[in-house]
Design a protein around this motif. Sequence first.
Motif, mmCIF file in Angstrom:
data_model
loop_
_atom_site.group_PDB
_atom_site.id
_atom_site.type_symbol
_atom_site.label_atom_id
_atom_site.label_comp_id
_atom_site.label_asym_id
_atom_site.label_seq_id
_atom_site.Cartn_x
_atom_site.Cartn_y
_atom_site.Cartn_z
ATOM 1 N N ASP A 1 0.815 -1.302 0.065
ATOM 2 C CA ASP A 1 -0.062 -0.021 0.131
ATOM 3 C C ASP A 1 0.937 1.220 -0.016
ATOM 4 N N TYR A 2 0.611 2.158 -0.946
ATOM 5 C CA TYR A 2 1.253 3.350 -0.884
ATOM 6 C C TYR A 2 0.178 4.374 -1.602
ATOM 7 N N TYR A 3 0.776 5.787 -1.174
ATOM 8 C CA TYR A 3 -0.072 6.923 -1.604
ATOM 9 C C TYR A 3 0.634 7.963 -2.443
ATOM 10 N N THR A 4 -0.208 8.311 -3.468
ATOM 11 C CA THR A 4 0.446 9.274 -4.317
ATOM 12 C C THR A 4 -0.098 10.588 -4.402
ATOM 13 N N ASN A 5 0.529 11.920 -4.818
ATOM 14 C CA ASN A 5 -0.156 13.031 -4.987
ATOM 15 C C ASN A 5 -0.490 13.105 -6.514
ATOM 16 N N GLY A 6 -0.623 12.084 -7.157
ATOM 17 C CA GLY A 6 -0.833 12.135 -8.714
ATOM 18 C C GLY A 6 0.377 12.021 -9.592
ATOM 19 N N ALA B 1 3.639 -3.671 3.331
ATOM 20 C CA ALA B 1 3.849 -4.746 2.035
ATOM 21 C C ALA B 1 3.059 -5.872 3.000
ATOM 22 N N ASP B 2 2.777 -6.649 2.219
ATOM 23 C CA ASP B 2 1.924 -7.957 2.518
ATOM 24 C C ASP B 2 2.178 -9.173 1.658
ATOM 25 N N CYS B 3 1.971 -10.467 2.221
ATOM 26 C CA CYS B 3 2.188 -11.429 1.256
ATOM 27 C C CYS B 3 1.276 -12.707 1.651
ATOM 28 N N ALA B 4 0.919 -13.555 0.844
ATOM 29 C CA ALA B 4 0.212 -14.708 1.352
ATOM 30 C C ALA B 4 0.546 -16.129 0.659
ATOM 31 N N LYS B 5 0.474 -17.207 1.076
ATOM 32 C CA LYS B 5 0.915 -18.401 0.824
ATOM 33 C C LYS B 5 -0.002 -19.366 0.766
ATOM 34 N N ARG B 6 0.045 -20.573 -0.250
ATOM 35 C CA ARG B 6 -0.918 -21.493 -0.516
ATOM 36 C C ARG B 6 0.111 -22.714 -0.630
ATOM 37 N N PRO C 1 7.064 -9.003 5.776
ATOM 38 C CA PRO C 1 7.235 -8.352 4.563
ATOM 39 C C PRO C 1 7.757 -6.730 4.802
ATOM 40 N N LYS C 2 8.818 -6.366 3.970
ATOM 41 C CA LYS C 2 9.230 -5.088 4.370
ATOM 42 C C LYS C 2 8.846 -4.201 3.248
ATOM 43 N N ALA C 3 8.599 -2.878 3.589
ATOM 44 C CA ALA C 3 8.008 -1.886 2.655
ATOM 45 C C ALA C 3 8.881 -0.546 3.025
ATOM 46 N N SER C 4 9.226 0.076 1.630
ATOM 47 C CA SER C 4 10.231 1.453 1.893
ATOM 48 C C SER C 4 10.068 2.327 0.674
ATOM 49 N N LEU C 5 10.297 3.648 0.999
ATOM 50 C CA LEU C 5 10.108 4.450 -0.064
ATOM 51 C C LEU C 5 11.644 4.999 -0.257
ATOM 52 N N TYR C 6 11.932 4.558 -1.949
ATOM 53 C CA TYR C 6 13.292 4.975 -1.993
ATOM 54 C C TYR C 6 13.477 5.510 -3.563
ATOM 55 N N GLY C 7 13.907 6.765 -3.564
ATOM 56 C CA GLY C 7 14.171 7.415 -5.074
ATOM 57 C C GLY C 7 12.702 7.681 -5.560
ATOM 58 N N GLY C 8 11.853 8.145 -4.720
ATOM 59 C CA GLY C 8 10.477 8.073 -5.312
ATOM 60 C C GLY C 8 9.631 7.055 -5.770
ATOM 61 N N GLU C 9 10.334 5.830 -5.398
ATOM 62 C CA GLU C 9 9.553 4.501 -5.660
ATOM 63 C C GLU C 9 9.205 3.839 -4.492
ATOM 64 N N ALA C 10 8.076 3.069 -4.600
ATOM 65 C CA ALA C 10 7.539 2.081 -3.526
ATOM 66 C C ALA C 10 8.242 0.847 -3.734
ATOM 67 N N ILE D 1 10.729 -12.710 1.957
ATOM 68 C CA ILE D 1 11.575 -13.827 1.674
ATOM 69 C C ILE D 1 10.619 -15.079 2.141
ATOM 70 N N SER D 2 10.306 -15.975 0.968
ATOM 71 C CA SER D 2 9.789 -17.080 1.268
ATOM 72 C C SER D 2 10.814 -18.267 1.482
ATOM 73 N N GLU D 3 10.362 -19.132 2.374
ATOM 74 C CA GLU D 3 11.240 -20.092 2.847
ATOM 75 C C GLU D 3 10.529 -21.148 2.924
#
Length: 83
Positions: free
Chosen positions: A2-7, A16-21, A34-43, A48-50
């Motif tokens: 999930d991230y937000y923009t100004n357009g 960030a989120d994940c699911a497994k089956r 899960p890790k989420a970050s904002l870097y260089g204007g990008e989300a 890591i799935s084990e």
Amino acid sequence: MDYYTNGHRITKVDHADCAKRNFNAAVSISHSVPKASLYGGEANGEVISEGSIIYKGFGIEIDKRHHVVADADGFKSGYLKNV
């Protein structure tokens, strides 16, 4: 992720989120936080799935890094890599 923009650019990355089956009883699958970050204007989102496979007394580890990058327009790139 999930991230937000100004357009025009991303202003905030929430999480960030994940699911497994799993359909195979011989395979055990888990994942890291899960890790989420904002870097260089990008989300950026990463998890890591084990996986572990037990076959005839032998254990095999199968770990993968899932990484996704988004810009203000949406999905930009991503990869799945052995770790």
